[in-house]
Design a protein around this motif. Structure first.
Motif, PDB file in Angstrom:
ATOM      1  N   TRP A 390      20.387 198.851  20.866  1.00 27.95           N
ATOM      2  CA  TRP A 390      21.802 198.532  21.087  1.00 27.95           C
ATOM      3  C   TRP A 390      22.662 199.274  20.076  1.00 27.95           C
ATOM      4  O   TRP A 390      22.408 199.248  18.871  1.00 27.95           O
ATOM      5  N   ASP A 391      23.714 199.929  20.550  1.00 24.29           N
ATOM      6  CA  ASP A 391      24.689 200.562  19.669  1.00 24.29           C
ATOM      7  C   ASP A 391      25.569 199.488  19.040  1.00 24.29           C
ATOM      8  O   ASP A 391      25.963 198.530  19.709  1.00 24.29           O
ATOM      9  N   PRO A 392      25.923 199.653  17.766  1.00 29.36           N
ATOM     10  CA  PRO A 392      26.824 198.667  17.147  1.00 29.36           C
ATOM     11  C   PRO A 392      28.166 198.550  17.864  1.00 29.36           C
ATOM     12  O   PRO A 392      28.737 197.474  17.939  1.00 29.36           O
ATOM     13  N   THR A 393      28.678 199.669  18.366  1.00 24.47           N
ATOM     14  CA  THR A 393      29.932 199.635  19.121  1.00 24.47           C
ATOM     15  C   THR A 393      29.622 199.793  20.603  1.00 24.47           C
ATOM     16  O   THR A 393      28.892 200.708  20.989  1.00 24.47           O
ATOM     17  N   GLU A 394      30.165 198.891  21.417  1.00 20.03           N
ATOM     18  CA  GLU A 394      29.958 198.952  22.866  1.00 20.03           C
ATOM     19  C   GLU A 394      31.248 198.554  23.574  1.00 20.03           C
ATOM     20  O   GLU A 394      32.098 197.864  23.002  1.00 20.03           O
ATOM     21  N   ASN A 406      29.920 198.241  12.590  1.00 24.51           N
ATOM     22  CA  ASN A 406      29.286 199.348  11.875  1.00 24.51           C
ATOM     23  C   ASN A 406      27.819 199.083  11.578  1.00 24.51           C
ATOM     24  O   ASN A 406      27.113 199.972  11.095  1.00 24.51           O
ATOM     25  N   SER A 407      27.357 197.876  11.862  1.00 25.46           N
ATOM     26  CA  SER A 407      25.937 197.555  11.716  1.00 25.46           C
ATOM     27  C   SER A 407      25.683 196.214  12.388  1.00 25.46           C
ATOM     28  O   SER A 407      26.607 195.568  12.886  1.00 25.46           O
ATOM     29  N   TRP A 408      24.420 195.794  12.380  1.00 24.20           N
ATOM     30  CA  TRP A 408      24.074 194.470  12.900  1.00 24.20           C
ATOM     31  C   TRP A 408      23.821 193.473  11.772  1.00 24.20           C
ATOM     32  O   TRP A 408      23.243 192.414  11.991  1.00 24.20           O
ATOM     33  N   ASN A 409      24.271 193.805  10.564  1.00 26.00           N
ATOM     34  CA  ASN A 409      24.080 192.915   9.424  1.00 26.00           C
ATOM     35  C   ASN A 409      25.156 191.831   9.391  1.00 26.00           C
ATOM     36  O   ASN A 409      26.202 191.946  10.033  1.00 26.00           O
ATOM     37  N   SER A 410      24.901 190.807   8.597  1.00 18.54           N
ATOM     38  CA  SER A 410      25.838 189.680   8.525  1.00 18.54           C
ATOM     39  C   SER A 410      27.130 190.040   7.799  1.00 18.54           C
ATOM     40  O   SER A 410      28.125 189.329   7.923  1.00 18.54           O
ATOM     41  N   PHE A 503      34.830 205.734  23.606  1.00 19.98           N
ATOM     42  CA  PHE A 503      33.574 206.434  23.333  1.00 19.98           C
ATOM     43  C   PHE A 503      33.105 206.099  21.920  1.00 19.98           C
ATOM     44  O   PHE A 503      33.863 205.600  21.089  1.00 19.98           O
ATOM     45  N   THR A 504      31.837 206.374  21.653  1.00 18.98           N
ATOM     46  CA  THR A 504      31.286 206.283  20.306  1.00 18.98           C
ATOM     47  C   THR A 504      30.761 207.655  19.916  1.00 18.98           C
ATOM     48  O   THR A 504      30.299 208.421  20.752  1.00 18.98           O
ATOM     49  N   TYR A 505      30.854 207.948  18.623  1.00 16.90           N
ATOM     50  CA  TYR A 505      30.421 209.246  18.119  1.00 16.90           C
ATOM     51  C   TYR A 505      29.973 209.046  16.674  1.00 16.90           C
ATOM     52  O   TYR A 505      30.236 208.002  16.070  1.00 16.90           O
ATOM     53  N   ASP A 506      29.286 210.046  16.114  1.00 16.02           N
ATOM     54  CA  ASP A 506      28.718 209.911  14.773  1.00 16.02           C
ATOM     55  C   ASP A 506      29.760 209.516  13.739  1.00 16.02           C
ATOM     56  O   ASP A 506      29.497 208.689  12.861  1.00 16.02           O
ATOM     57  N   THR A 507      30.930 210.114  13.812  1.00 18.32           N
ATOM     58  CA  THR A 507      31.932 209.925  12.757  1.00 18.32           C
ATOM     59  C   THR A 507      33.112 209.073  13.167  1.00 18.32           C
ATOM     60  O   THR A 507      33.946 208.748  12.315  1.00 18.32           O
ATOM     61  N   ILE A 508      33.208 208.708  14.445  1.00 14.62           N
ATOM     62  CA  ILE A 508      34.371 207.924  14.871  1.00 14.62           C
ATOM     63  C   ILE A 508      34.080 207.239  16.200  1.00 14.62           C
ATOM     64  O   ILE A 508      33.408 207.801  17.066  1.00 14.62           O
ATOM     65  N   ASP A 509      34.530 206.003  16.345  1.00 18.48           N
ATOM     66  CA  ASP A 509      34.535 205.301  17.628  1.00 18.48           C
ATOM     67  C   ASP A 509      35.990 205.150  18.064  1.00 18.48           C
ATOM     68  O   ASP A 509      36.900 205.061  17.227  1.00 18.48           O
ATOM     69  N   TYR A 510      36.187 205.093  19.385  1.00 14.57           N
ATOM     70  CA  TYR A 510      37.558 205.092  19.884  1.00 14.57           C
ATOM     71  C   TYR A 510      37.651 204.267  21.162  1.00 14.57           C
ATOM     72  O   TYR A 510      36.735 204.267  21.984  1.00 14.57           O
ATOM     73  N   ALA A 511      38.792 203.568  21.309  1.00 15.67           N
ATOM     74  CA  ALA A 511      39.081 202.859  22.563  1.00 15.67           C
ATOM     75  C   ALA A 511      40.589 202.774  22.741  1.00 15.67           C
ATOM     76  O   ALA A 511      41.332 202.635  21.764  1.00 15.67           O
ATOM     77  N   MET A 512      41.018 202.839  24.003  1.00 15.36           N
ATOM     78  CA  MET A 512      42.437 202.670  24.316  1.00 15.36           C
ATOM     79  C   MET A 512      42.580 201.719  25.495  1.00 15.36           C
ATOM     80  O   MET A 512      41.808 201.791  26.453  1.00 15.36           O
ATOM     81  N   LEU A 527      40.993 203.505  16.470  1.00 11.35           N
ATOM     82  CA  LEU A 527      40.023 204.430  15.911  1.00 11.35           C
ATOM     83  C   LEU A 527      39.214 203.711  14.843  1.00 11.35           C
ATOM     84  O   LEU A 527      39.774 202.915  14.068  1.00 11.35           O
ATOM     85  N   PHE A 528      37.931 204.005  14.777  1.00 13.19           N
ATOM     86  CA  PHE A 528      37.031 203.396  13.788  1.00 13.19           C
ATOM     87  C   PHE A 528      36.417 204.542  12.975  1.00 13.19           C
ATOM     88  O   PHE A 528      35.260 204.900  13.167  1.00 13.19           O
ATOM     89  N   PRO A 529      37.185 205.151  12.042  1.00 10.99           N
ATOM     90  CA  PRO A 529      36.702 206.333  11.323  1.00 10.99           C
ATOM     91  C   PRO A 529      35.547 206.007  10.381  1.00 10.99           C
ATOM     92  O   PRO A 529      35.616 205.059   9.588  1.00 10.99           O
ATOM     93  N   ASP A 530      34.483 206.805  10.496  1.00 11.48           N
ATOM     94  CA  ASP A 530      33.288 206.627   9.662  1.00 11.48           C
ATOM     95  C   ASP A 530      32.774 205.197   9.711  1.00 11.48           C
ATOM     96  O   ASP A 530      32.060 204.747   8.814  1.00 11.48           O
ATOM     97  N   HIS A 531      33.197 204.436  10.742  1.00 12.42           N
ATOM     98  CA  HIS A 531      32.772 203.055  10.937  1.00 12.42           C
ATOM     99  C   HIS A 531      33.029 202.219   9.680  1.00 12.42           C
ATOM    100  O   HIS A 531      32.213 201.398   9.279  1.00 12.42           O
TER     101      HIS A 531
END
Length: 962
Positions: A390-394, A406-410, A503-512, A527-531
């Motif tokens: 599972w990707d952290p961002t979906e 940015n992770s599945w941690n607490s 979309f999700t990408y190595d350095t940024i996630d994005y949604a509109m 935008l989620f820069p560098d998560h």
């Protein structure tokens, strides 16, 4: 003793979504159903398995709690006829007593008493004057399930229902069940009877209107409980009809409450939100297990309900709580472990186990017997989302939300972005909040930017309005809240929001997402820069000049237990171990204000207050650009300032060696941002650039643009407007993400790079290389990469190669010397290779050691080339002692060699031969060496004569005479 187990009943009404004049039945198949016991929590076949479980944890501790509650109940000596204990809690005690009787030690002093006490609870059920004896239709549904489970366990354990003073106990209990069943089965269908009377639950409890659409959690609970109750006394008259009605309507309302996507396929999600899904599970799971145990239906074949369950771990916050949206507290889904155990074999089901475990394995005491009976403690194949892939961002556009992590941690950074539309919105009815484009930010274990939660339905007017959410008001108003324009009717109202780009990408996630209300159109980009943190870009376009107000609900200030501090262009909220810094710039002058508002996020009572930051601008076409930066409380906050921007407005965010820049374009001209690494320019609506002072690599992103430029140098361009993410490094491979604005083939050009391969979605694609700029076409969105061609370092060749006959050596050797390669001083040369031939053309090179005879060597060198030897860098002279023939001209070449390749071969200035030198008799050393399978011996005679050659070994013993 009184114990409050169940949440306070939610009293409300539902809207008339549609009027159906025919029932939607689950199946036309007629099942041969018999009344058998037990069948709700478990079956006779599973009794031995349950007994075996009781000898190991966690079942041992769970069962000890059951016995403890049962013993305490006996000790309290409750008068069940007159007690003021709530009816739901009475059902809880009865269920615990029945389970203790079914599985407790028969030798126990209290064993028989458990059964008798449970039977007495059932005996004193109120079976008339329902509107006087029950607080709501919800309480009736909850009690009906608990009582049916109690009776089922007692009956299955062969309890005789003989209690002192009660001669007709079982028949009386069944009679009460029948009256309760008949009452629950009455609904508004009878409204069409000739009498015109409305003898329905609605008639007695006007808080809920049972229209023919059967929508909301009330109906789920009612028809789930009625299904179980009818099956519990199936042998009594009327049960079959009431069961069939309950079952068909049970699945009818489930179909309405679960979300169907635009393609009519189930996508998962509960229209009223996860809070009411958990509230409904408490009845519908008992109905599901009963139907499965009766071999009527395995609910895991119904995709819409399974997908709804599997969506829960995709919603859950890092602290294990479900998000407080749509009239809901943040709560732990205490039946997740049961759902996991009842869905074994379903793809992705393991994540329900992960969610339940990471939430601390919560169990409502009402379900202890259920967990002991049904919980599967076999370790799942996958124990965490990472193993599941599972990707952290979906993104879940049809279910109505995007989830950033940015992770599945607490302690993860988490944002829930709400974009509900269609069924996900209007089927929520009274519980649907006007929250289009709103969001929740949870990070480092704390709720930081929040929806305002739920104060209980009696108090939900304190938190259910648009102003209670992180959205934008128009002239002080947001989307219209749920309303009740006529008696007992509720309408969801609100506004549809649609997740359009993501979309999700190595350095940024994005949604509109897009929405519209109060005469204005809205777009919100995240935008989620560098998560690490969030950039939020809002555009508002109105049909006239309006006041647009951005609301940011931070968990601080007021009575929240956290702190609030306002700064230029933003604020900081601290709560617990974390803080969030916000910073906003506008397209025109903006005004900041604050207000304290109510919330009830992690518990309904007591309600608390927090400080809301309000950012306002006036106009018909406005923009807000906001940074939302969460951090651990004791860490350094980033330095956030206005950025130097041309044709727009922007923000710089500095943290350590990295500085990020973001800007929004506010004119027809292109947008430029000054960074510590030069000026970046684009024609996009939004530009983001990340610069690291310790490297020349940069990350950049644009929305709705065609190019990104650094100074005067173009970096990337696209044929049509697109969302483009770019990882640019002057040395490494260059990669990015492309999301075109329309469905068509897109030409991409990446500048100043020599490509070896171009990849799109991991597959090689054709490309053209024009003067160092690579061009390629892609047919859709996805990740591309330009793999740079390996750059060969060209070594400088050696110079001034000269060859001479070696003096006083009796012939057969030549001396070669040269001037070292200039590359040797740069440390690039490791050795030199020496080649020779009797021809002046280099052809078919063989190493001299490959020849087995002198004759073969001589023959080869007449037309081809031999690699004579190699010498280490630093040496510029070599004596070739293996010249095969005297008086014959030899040509020589030398090349410099290093780890990056070899230089060109430098030829000797002229061919050279070994002179004939008369000499006394002599024998040269064996060639190539004395340990080969065959060797050559050269010798010289002063005159032609017969000779004898004697061969000796190393010890001086004669071996052969030739």
């Amino acid at each position: 003793m009184s114990l409050h187990i169940w949440n306070r009943a939610r009293k409300y009404s539902v809207s008339l979504v549609a009027v159906y004049f025919s029932l939607i039945f689950l199946s036309t198949t007629v099942y041969a159903i018999e009344e058998t016991h037990p069948f709700i929590l478990y079956t006779p076949d599973s009794v031995d398995t349950i007994r075996e479980r009781l000898d190991r944890e966690p079942y041992t501790s769970w069962f000890a709690t059951v016995i403890g509650v049962a013993d305490q109940t006996l000790e309290d000596n409750i008068d069940w006829e007159t007690t003021t204990i709530s009816k739901t809690n009475r059902g809880y005690y009865a269920k615990m007593l029945a389970f203790a009787y079914a599985f407790g030690e028969t030798s126990s002093v209290n064993h028989r008493l458990y059964g008798e006490e449970a039977a007495q609870v059932l005996y004193y059920i109120k079976d008339s004057n329902f509107n006087d004896n029950y607080s709501s239709d919800l309480e009736i549904s909850e009690c009906a399930t608990l009582w049916a489970e109690t009776y089922d366990m007692l009956k299955g354990a062969e309890f005789d229902f003989i209690v002192d003073g009660y001669t007709d106990m079982e028949s009386s209990i069944r009679s009460k069940f029948k009256k309760l069943r008949d009452y629950m089965a009455r609904d508004i269908d009878e409204m069409f009877s000739l009498s015109g009377i409305l003898p329905s639950i609605q008639y007695d409890f006007p808080s809920v209107y049972y229209d023919l659409a059967h929508t909301d959690n009330h109906h789920v609970k009612l028809y789930g409980a009625l299904t179980v109750l009818s099956l519990a006394i199936y042998g009594d008259s009327g049960s079959d009809d009431d069961y069939n009605r309950a079952r068909s309507r049970f699945f009818d309302v489930l179909d309405i409450m679960t979300i169907t996507g635009d393609n009519d396929e189930p996508v998962g999600g509960w229209a009223e939100g996860p809070y009411y899904e958990n509230y409904s599970v408490r009845q519908y799971l008992s109905a599901f297990t009963a139907l499965r145990n009766k071999d009527v239906l395995d609910f895991t074949t119904r995709t819409e309900i399974v997908q709804t369950h599997l969506l829960l771990p995709k919603l859950v916050m890092p602290d294990g709580y479900m998000p407080p949206i749509d009239d809901g507290d943040a709560f732990k889904f205490d039946t997740a472990g049961l759902l996991y155990s009842n869905q074994t074999g379903i793809a992705g089901n393991e994540m329900l186990s992960w969610m339940w475990n990471s939430s601390g394995k919560p169990i409502n005491p009402l379900f202890l017997a259920d967990y002991i009976s049904q919980y599967n403690d076999t370790p799942p194949a996958y124990s965490n989302p990472i193993d599941m892939g599972w990707d952290p961002t979906e993104f879940f556009p049809e279910s109505g939300f995007a989830r950033f992590r940015n992770s599945w941690n607490s302690d993860a950074v988490y944002m829930l972005f709400l974009t509900e539309h269609g069924e996900a919105r209007y089927n929520g009815q009274a519980h649907e909040h006007p929250d289009a484009n709103s969001f929740i930010l949870h990070a480092y274990g704390e709720m930081l930017l929040m929806d305002s939660g739920y104060g209980g339905f009696d108090y939900h007017d304190a938190t259910r309005y648009a102003k209670n959410h992180n959205l934008i008001l128009v002239n002080g108003q947001g989307p219209e809240e749920a309303s009740r324009p006529s008696y007992s009717f509720w309408y969801a109202n609100g506004a549809d929001a649609y997740l359009t780009d993501y979309f999700t990408y190595d350095t940024i996630d994005y949604a509109m997402s897009k929405t519209a209300y109060r005469g204005a159109d809205f777009k919100r980009s995240l935008l989620f820069p560098d998560h690490e943190y969030f950039i939020m870009y809002d555009t508002m376009s109105g049909d006239s000049e309006k006041i647009f107000t951005l609301l940011l609900h931070g968990n601080g200030g007021g009575t929240s237990g956290g702190t609030f501090a306002q700064y230029d262009q933003g604020a900081v909220w601290e709560h617990g171990n974390a803080a969030v810094r916000t910073y906003t710039v506008g397209s025109s002058d903006i005004v900041f204000d604050t207000e304290d508002m109510s919330h009830a996020v992690y518990s309904s009572e007591p309600m608390l207050t927090h400080t809301v930051l309000k950012v306002s601008a006036s106009g018909s076409d406005e923009r807000f650009l906001t940074v939302l930066f969460p951090s651990p409380k004791d860490s350094d906050m980033p330095e956030i300032n206005p950025a130097v921007v041309t044709n727009g407005s922007g923000i710089s965010i500095s943290s350590g060696a990295k500085t990020d820049f973001t800007g929004m374009r506010l004119s027809e001209s292109d947008l430029s941002i000054e960074t510590g690494n030069g000026i970046y320019t684009s024609d996009g609506e939004l530009l983001y650039v990340s610069v690291n002072s310790e490297s020349d690599a940069t990350n950049s992103f644009i929305t709705g643009g065609t190019y990104i430029k650094h100074g005067e140098d173009m970096l990337v361009s696209a044929f049509i407007p697109a969302n483009i993410s770019l990882q640019h490094d002057p040395v490494s491979d260059i990669s990015g993400f492309i999301q075109p604005s329309q469905e068509s083939e897109v030409n991409i050009v990446v500048y100043a790079v020599k490509p070896e391969v171009v990849l799109f979605r991991g597959e090689e694609i054709p490309f053209e290389n024009d003067s160092g700029n690579v061009s390629f076409n892609v047919s859709s969105e996805g990740v591309w990469k330009v793999v740079r061609a390996a750059e060969v370092i060209e070594l400088e060749p050696p110079e001034n190669v000269a060859v001479s006959d070696t003096g006083n050596d009796q012939g057969h050797s030549l001396t070669i010397n040269w001037t070292a390669s200039p590359s040797e001083s740069e440390g690039l040369v490791e050795w030199y290779r020496i080649y020779r031939s009797q021809s002046d053309v280099i052809a078919d090179i063989l190493t001299i050691s490959e020849f087995s005879s002198l004759e073969a060597l001589i023959e080869w060198e007449e037309h081809n080339t031999v690699l004579v030897d190699s010498v280490t860098a630093g040496i510029s002279l070599y004596k070739d002692n293996a010249v095969a023939r005297n008086g014959v001209s030899y040509y020589y070449w030398i090349e410099a060699v290093g780890s990056d390749g070899a230089s060109q071969k430098t030829a000797a200035l002229y061919p050279t031969s070994v002179k004939e030198q008369p000499s006394p008799f002599s024998v040269s050393p064996p060639y190539p060496n004395p340990f080969n399978a065959s060797v050559s011996l050269s010798y010289f005679l002063p005159a032609e004569s017969s000779i004898t050659i004697l061969v000796y070994d190393v010890l001086g013993r004669k071996v052969r005479s030739l």
